[in-house]
Motif scaffolding. Structure first.
Motif, short mmCIF file in Angstrom:
data_model
loop_
_atom_site.label_atom_id
_atom_site.label_comp_id
_atom_site.label_asym_id
_atom_site.label_seq_id
_atom_site.Cartn_x
_atom_site.Cartn_y
_atom_site.Cartn_z
N ASP A 1 0.82 -1.20 0.00
CA ASP A 1 0.00 0.00 0.00
C ASP A 1 0.86 1.26 0.00
N GLU A 2 1.92 1.25 0.82
CA GLU A 2 2.82 2.39 0.87
C GLU A 2 3.46 2.64 -0.49
N MET A 3 3.90 1.56 -1.14
CA MET A 3 4.57 1.69 -2.43
C MET A 3 3.59 2.20 -3.49
N TYR B 1 12.73 7.20 2.33
CA TYR B 1 11.96 7.46 1.12
C TYR B 1 12.69 6.93 -0.12
N TRP B 2 13.97 7.22 -0.24
CA TRP B 2 14.70 6.81 -1.45
C TRP B 2 14.96 5.32 -1.49
N VAL C 1 13.22 0.32 -4.48
CA VAL C 1 12.47 -0.95 -4.57
C VAL C 1 11.32 -0.81 -5.57
N LEU C 2 10.61 0.30 -5.50
CA LEU C 2 9.48 0.52 -6.40
C LEU C 2 9.91 0.45 -7.85
N TYR C 3 11.00 1.12 -8.19
CA TYR C 3 11.41 1.19 -9.59
C TYR C 3 12.06 -0.10 -10.07
N VAL C 4 12.68 -0.85 -9.20
CA VAL C 4 13.25 -2.14 -9.61
C VAL C 4 12.16 -3.03 -10.19
N PHE C 5 10.95 -2.97 -9.60
CA PHE C 5 9.88 -3.89 -10.00
C PHE C 5 8.86 -3.25 -10.95
N LYS C 6 9.13 -2.06 -11.45
CA LYS C 6 8.28 -1.54 -12.52
C LYS C 6 8.48 -2.41 -13.76
N PHE C 7 7.39 -2.87 -14.34
CA PHE C 7 7.48 -3.88 -15.39
C PHE C 7 8.42 -3.51 -16.54
N PRO C 8 8.30 -2.31 -17.14
CA PRO C 8 9.21 -2.00 -18.24
C PRO C 8 10.68 -1.99 -17.83
#
Length: 479
Positions: A8-10, A263-264, A269-276
């Motif tokens: 949820d946070e992500m 935050y960073w 973590v968020l961007y590592v798992f972005k599909f593209p």
């Protein structure tokens, strides 16, 4: 009330970043900067051209050493193996953990850069890396040497990540592409130029003196960072941080340290798992695996029959890698310019990814040429030509993917670069452990043929789903 989960946070953070990227990133125009005094000399963009050039040269020097120094010993594994009583193949693995930790070191650096500023995260790892190289120089057994080399990789990779924020801080947006391209050439030539110079020095003396020269080069680079480096994070209306304070990150940024770090870390973590980004990153991992394997293991083949190269000859072969890397960079650069001119009227960011197909053919053909030349003991020119083709493909693919990723996520250019750097270095970590035994079991021709198939199939499987899913999203959004 139920406590929000990490997911949820992500998700909430993702919505925040996407809705207001300028507020969350130092690399997009900050609203405060619009009202900044254009004559304020505390703003790095208003510094004199001489001051900018000196700082940029210091950045170029430390960036060139990041990869170049990590594979510095690639041409020295044979004398080290003889001194330590290990096999040449085992001696070559001394670089592997350092290559792996380069990627993770860059990931760790990003939150620190945003919390404490650019300068302390640049200078202190530089100093630590210098002492790690000194420790490797003075080592008397393979295990100790490998520990120091691994720590060298962990700390020495920072310039590969910190360059983008420094360039974005110091230059205007119109200058960014040119300066990033100049800075980026250090990653193209470093991994091949470093081993060549190391081999030339080692041939005239011994491997330990060669690493002593590397220590001196790190000392010179560290002096340049101390003399010409400075904090480039700009706080409008705030008095500049003292020189001593800048060393320790005191007052460099306007953000609270603890929450900024957290935050960073979440952003990473968020961007590592972005599909593209995940799929293109996996494509980079697979693309870089075999070329890095060539870089770290080629000496064991060149020093063996039928080639029996001496150290000078094996070191000179590294310039095939330099030529291939520079040609690959040129191919990628020209394609990105052409594709934008061709399709800018109906632009779609994923057009950048079509830049991988021709380089993929070059990479596949190069692996086959390299492997078959060695398999049948043909002239060394076939090895050089194959290596050139491999590097043209490898570098042109990373140029296309990087251009795509930075355009797809412009609000997080440093994060994206660190993630791609992680995938790039992870790809070459393991190959040194299993490739020699694989070749001994199946032969050079079959092994490199399989590698060519793996690369071709994997890149297609990684890139095509991105093209399909993003096209669907684009169509839905347009509707």
């Amino acid at each position: 009330m139920e406590k929000p989960t990490l997911v949820d946070e992500m998700r909430e953070m993702d919505e925040t970043v996407n809705s207001s990227p300028a507020a969350m990133s130092p690399h997009l125009p900050d609203p405060e900067l619009k009202n900044a005094d254009p004559t304020d000399m505390n703003n790095p963009q208003n510094w004199s051209r001489t001051r900018k050039n000196l700082l940029f040269l210091a950045l170029m020097g430390s960036s060139l050493l990041a990869d170049g120094a990590m594979v510095w010993g690639g041409t020295l594994v044979t004398p080290q193996a003889m001194e330590w009583g290990v096999s040449v193949a085992h001696s070559a693995t001394s670089m592997n953990y350092g290559i792996l930790l380069q990627g993770f070191g860059g990931m760790f650096a990003v939150p620190l850069i945003e919390a404490y500023g650019r300068y302390p995260v640049w200078i202190w790892p530089q100093v630590i890396t210098m002492f790690m190289v000194l420790g490797a120089t003075l080592s008397h057994d393979w295990s100790t040497f490998t520990v120091f080399r691994s720590l060298q990789g962990l700390f020495g990779t920072v310039p590969q990540v910190i360059g983008l924020p420094i360039i974005h801080d110091m230059y205007s947006p119109e200058e960014w592409p040119r300066m990033v391209n100049i800075w980026g050439t250090t990653f193209m030539v470093g991994p091949f130029l470093g081993p060549a110079i190391a081999g030339y020095i080692g041939a005239g003396t011994n491997w330990r003196d060669s690493f002593g020269v590397l220590t001196a080069l790190y000392g010179l680079s560290t002096f340049a960072v101390l003399a010409f480096g400075a904090e480039t994070y700009y706080n409008p209306g705030k008095a500049p941080t003292s020189r001593v304070g800048a060393y320790f990150g005191v007052g460099n940024t306007k953000l609270p340290k603890g929450s900024t770090l957290w935050y960073w870390c979440k952003v990473m973590v968020l961007y590592v798992f972005k599909f593209p980004l995940l799929m293109t990153g996996l494509g980079i991992l697979i693309t870089f695996t075999w070329p890095i394997g060539i870089t770290t293991t080629i000496d064991s083949f060149l020093h063996s029959p039928p080639y029996n190269f001496d150290t000078i000859e094996a070191s000179s072969m590294r310039f095939a890698g330099v030529i291939g890397a520079l040609c690959g960079w040129l191919v990628g650069y020209l394609f990105n310019g052409w594709v934008y001119k061709r399709y800018h009227a109906n632009w779609w960011t994923e057009y950048r990814l079509h830049g991988v197909w021709v380089p993929l053919g070059s990479l596949t053909f190069g692996l086959l040429t390299y492997g078959l030349t060695m398999n049948f003991g043909k002239h060394w020119i076939g090895i050089a030509f194959g290596w050139i083709m491999v590097n043209i493909g490898m570098v042109a693919i990373i140029v296309a993917v990087t251009a795509y990723a930075l355009e797809k996520y412009p609000e997080q250019s440093t994060v994206v670069s660190a993630i791609l750097n992680m995938w790039r270095t992870c790809g070459g970590f393991a190959v040194g452990y299993f490739q020699p035994a694989w070749i001994a079991r199946n032969g050079l021709g079959l092994v490199f043929g399989i590698q060519a198939i793996i690369v071709s199939v994997s890149v297609v499987l990684c890139i095509v789903p991105v093209l399909i899913t993003q096209r669907r999203k684009s169509s839905v959004g347009a509707a």
